[in-house]
Design a protein around this motif. Structure first.
Motif: not given
Lengths: 222, 222
Positions: A71, A96, A100, A104, A107, A110-111, A113-115, A117-118
């Motif tokens: 990441l 990657y 992405l 699109e 969703p 993407v989420h 992935l965000h999780t 990173m968080g």
DNA sequence: CGATGTGTTGACCGGGTTCAAACAATGTGG
DNA sequence: CCACATTGTTTGAACCCGGTCAACACATCG
């Protein structure tokens, strides 16, 4: 469904990916490579390390199934750390840009992935907290606790944990010297919070994880 | 175009957002709030802090224009830290779900978000490196260097830096006591790497930033 | 003015590092 | 199979950096 399965399920359903089987010591990625892929751990354990210019190596993170590796390359465009398998492992490698693109229309991709990173950020902050407020013994105890809980979350055995890190690596990860790690181990065993499996000093049992939590709590520094 | 402008430009062009003017001490977000918004710093400086159960506060991060605040809420669904303006500031607040929705048609939006998170992780790792390998003096020097460079990147003055943190907060951020911070300041001034602006002990000048970098380098621990 | 918050400096102490020695586990080649 | 090297672990002793406690110097502000 368990959290750690989300990424695996979503990738499996929506993305093309490359399965890579690894043996202990095999590389997942190399620092400095141009970034284009992320790696999702399917099973096993991956250790990431950053290498300073002077050759000093620092353990950056440990990753179990469902965790993402790589990441930190997103921001800079090249991988920031080396990744090695600590054990027989399998990682799923995805591009990657493809993630992405497909994201699109999905969703959730993407989420997750965000999780991921968080979660990484949250772990870093916890580490920082430990660094600032816990003495060496408690830092080691807390490290073992978090490792045990990560295993438990994935339905893996926690009564006989095999540490795949040397004392030096543990110390490096926790910000202390290997001698201090060794002494801390001895002290934790002495008070009954840990037990070594016979002569194999890398096999640790945690008789009572709640006691370990309580111990860490009791040693939080003002 | 400078990196820090990317987020601002993209948001301005593609997203509905709420401008919020803040004065020093005003809150941007509160830990524990359910997460739905991200905040982009338009000008000023934001400080984020985590509050432990026992009341102990830890500085989590410092954010200048172009930086995002609130990223750590994505994973858990609620804000992980308090955010305060350290100075007269303006933040642009956007809804996370809207950002994702619009991001489906503007991939760059998603990418700047990822870049921001990646940068956060990179900073955390650097911090960890400093914590592990630099003695107190060098940690403070490195902190001032990175702050000066962050200002320089944004075309702000670096010859007379105004620290908007107390010695205690700096120490908290760097993992040392306020007395140690004070002593480290004194020592750095003594060797000519720093200069205080007259009697105002929160105004610092860096005569030669390269010398500061060299100093940090020279004190890296084996 | 005293009160309060912040910064500096000194003296002492202790946890963790450093240096060193010995031991255990594992592998290698004769 | 053993001698030997290599790598990892444990433990001891001395030292030192940074933490702790305390006193004092400033500001700003009611």
């Amino acid at each position: 469904m368990r959290r750690w399965r989300e990424s695996l399920n979503l990738i499996e359903r929506h993305m093309p990916f490359l399965r890579r089987s690894l043996h202990a010591g095999d590389g997942v990625q190399t620092a400095g490579d141009t970034f284009d892929c992320l790696h999702l751990v399917y099973f096993g354990a991956i250790k990431t390390m950053v290498l300073a210019a002077d050759g000093y190596q620092q353990v950056a993170g440990l990753h179990l199934k469902g965790d993402w590796v790589g990441l930190d390359g997103i921001a800079t465009g090249y991988s920031a750390c080396d990744g090695y398998a600590m054990d027989t492992s399998e990682v799923w490698t995805v591009r990657y840009d493809e993630l992405l693109r497909i994201g699109e229309h999905v969703p959730e991709l993407v989420h997750v992935l965000h999780t991921a990173m968080g979660n990484q950020m949250a772990r870093d902050r916890e580490w920082r907290f430990a660094q600032a407020r816990l003495p060496a013994d408690a830092r080691l105890a807390d490290f073992l606790r978090s490792w045990a809980q990560a295993l438990a979350l994935r339905d893996m055995r926690t009564d006989d944990i095999t540490l795949r890190l040397t004392r030096a690596e543990i110390g490096n990860y926790l910000g202390m010297r290997l001698e201090t790690v060794s002494r801390s181990f001895s002290r934790l065993v002495e008070v009954g919070l840990l037990a070594f499996d016979d002569k194999r000093r890398r096999h640790v049992a945690i008789p009572d994880i709640n006691a370990l939590v309580a111990y860490v709590q009791s040693r939080i520094h003002p």
